[in-house]
Enzyme design. Structure first.
Site: not given
Ligand code: NAD
Ligand code: TYD
Length: 350
Positions: A157, A132-134, A160-161
């Site tokens: 979060y 992630t960019d975070e 940990s990433k």
């Molecule tokens: P998500 O929470 O929707 O899905 C995570 C998946 O991992 C789930 O299916 C869960 O069951 C599985 N999982 C969790 N713990 C596990 C374990 N110990 N063993 C096996 N499987 C396990 O997450 P996402 O939004 O699809 O994100 C996927 C990846 O992309 C993550 O690494 C996240 O950091 C990264 N990412 C997400 C975003 C975003 O906007 N969602 C952006 C950039 C990067």
């Molecule tokens: P989120 O979807 O949790 O993604 P991230 O925190 O990983 O960027 O949140 C996106 C933005 O929206 C973040 O600035 C937090 C804000 N947010 C709210 O204002 N209300 C909410 O209920 C949630 C879940 C997020």
């Protein structure tokens, strides 16, 4: 070319789109989806491909080294696409250790198994870590994250990433394990679990519930349609350079309040509600602890080196996303019953 590919976390949001893309686009690849099926994992996300001959689901935990070792021995994987993670910042604030377990220990465990499984013969092998960019921290109004930006994670979060990214790079530098890391901005699209801002607000608008905006809603995120993210992963997996990092982002920055107003506008139209109806649901609530102000990605490297570009304008992507949720109310109802309600009450009150 025939390959056995391990996708971890393939039943989650991004993982399911990635699994679908690989299963459909590469019939010669055998795709093994290893997922623990936490609250965020859902096999309904993969219904359309579950019977494909090149797809296998395995339930398991990436932290369970013996189990993953056996899987490696059985399939002799050529590549690993590591998506499994705990992914929600608010949950990480409530329970940081869960994030250390899966994101840090789980990743290191997987790296170790890959290293041992490949027995130092790394020809045509790749461990691809999805991040992630975070990890780069928080920007003020100006500037962008590049691949050279120093890590400065600020939530449990992102810490940990960041830690998992460092371990992936450490395995490259120490053992020459062939790795690639990509760091992507906020994703949105179908199958997004409704704890995250956009799907949570779509669900609440459908049910006429308050739209909880943290603080003043001025925090900025750079949103990318999930299918564009997985297209980028596909390009990087096949053409990226070993040992490198690639930033992925959509040049699409929005303040939270503006994105929610656009969502309200589109949903009023689609639900045939009077203009302004959904905006009345906006409710400013207590800010997130340590809330990062702004994320913005410079994806020039990926665009110049691999020719990837986002395919969708945001308004179009958001419209597609809303339509998907409106047409998949059963999916939404299923994931927002039971444990979700408990989480919701704990996070937002009744
Ligand atoms: P998500 O929470 O929707 O899905 C995570 C998946 O991992 C789930 O299916 C869960 O069951 C599985 N999982 C969790 N713990 C596990 C374990 N110990 N063993 C096996 N499987 C396990 O997450 P996402 O939004 O699809 O994100 C996927 C990846 O992309 C993550 O690494 C996240 O950091 C990264 N990412 C997400 C975003 C975003 O906007 N969602 C952006 C950039 C990067
Ligand atoms: P989120 O979807 O949790 O993604 P991230 O925190 O990983 O960027 O949140 C996106 C933005 O929206 C973040 O600035 C937090 C804000 N947010 C709210 O204002 N209300 C909410 O209920 C949630 C879940 C997020």
């Amino acid at each position: 070319m025939k390959k056995n590919i391990l996708i971890t976390g393939g039943a989650g949001f991004i993982g399911s789109h990635l699994t679908r893309l690989f299963v459909n686009k590469y019939p010669d690849y055998q795709i093994i989806n290893l997922d623990k099926l936490t609250y965020a994992g859902n096999l309904e996300n993969l219904k359309d491909i579950e019977d494909k001959p090149n797809y296998t689901f395995v339930k398991g935990d990436i932290e369970d080294m013996d189990f993953v070792k056996k899987l490696f021995t059985k399939y002799n994987f050529d590549g690993v696409l590591h998506c499994a993670a705990e992914s929600h910042v608010d949950r990480s604030i409530n329970d940081p250790l869960a994030f250390v377990r899966t994101n840090v220990l789980g990743t290191v465990s997987l790296l170790q198994v890959a290293k041992d499984g490949w027995k130092d013969n790394y020809d045509d092998k790749l461990f691809y870590h999805i991040s992630t960019d975070e990890v780069y921290g928080s920007l003020d109004e100006k500037g962008f994250f590049t691949e050279e930006t120093a890590y400065d994670p600020r939530s449990p979060y992102s810490a940990s990433k960041a830690s998992s990214d460092h371990f992936v790079k450490a395995f490259y530098h120490t053992y020459r394990l062939p790795v690639i890391v990509s760091n992507c901005s906020n994703n949105y699209g179908p199958y997004h679990f409704p704890e995250k801002l956009i799907p949570l607000c779509i669900n609440n608008i459908i049910h006429n519930k308050p739209l909880p905006i943290y603080g003043k809603g001025l925090n900025v995120r750079d949103w990318l349609f999930v299918e564009d993210h997985v297209r980028a992963i596909d390009a990087i997996f096949h053409k990226g350079k070993i040992g490198e990092t690639y930033n992925i982002g959509g040049h699409n920055e929005w303040k939270n309040i503006d994105i929610i107003k656009e969502l309200c506008r589109q949903m009023d139209e689609k639900l045939n509600r009077e203009k302004g109806t959904s905006e009345k649901l906006i409710t400013f609530v207590k800010d997130r602890l340590g809330h990062d102000l702004r994320y913005a990605i410079d994806a020039t490297k990926l665009e110049n080196e691999l020719g990837w570009h986002p395919s969708l304008q945001f308004e179009e992507g958001l419209s597609k996303t809303i339509d998907w949720y409106l047409n998949n109310k059963e999916w939404l109802n299923d994931v927002t019953s039971g444990a979700y309600m408990k989480y919701y009450e704990q996070q937002y009150g009744k």
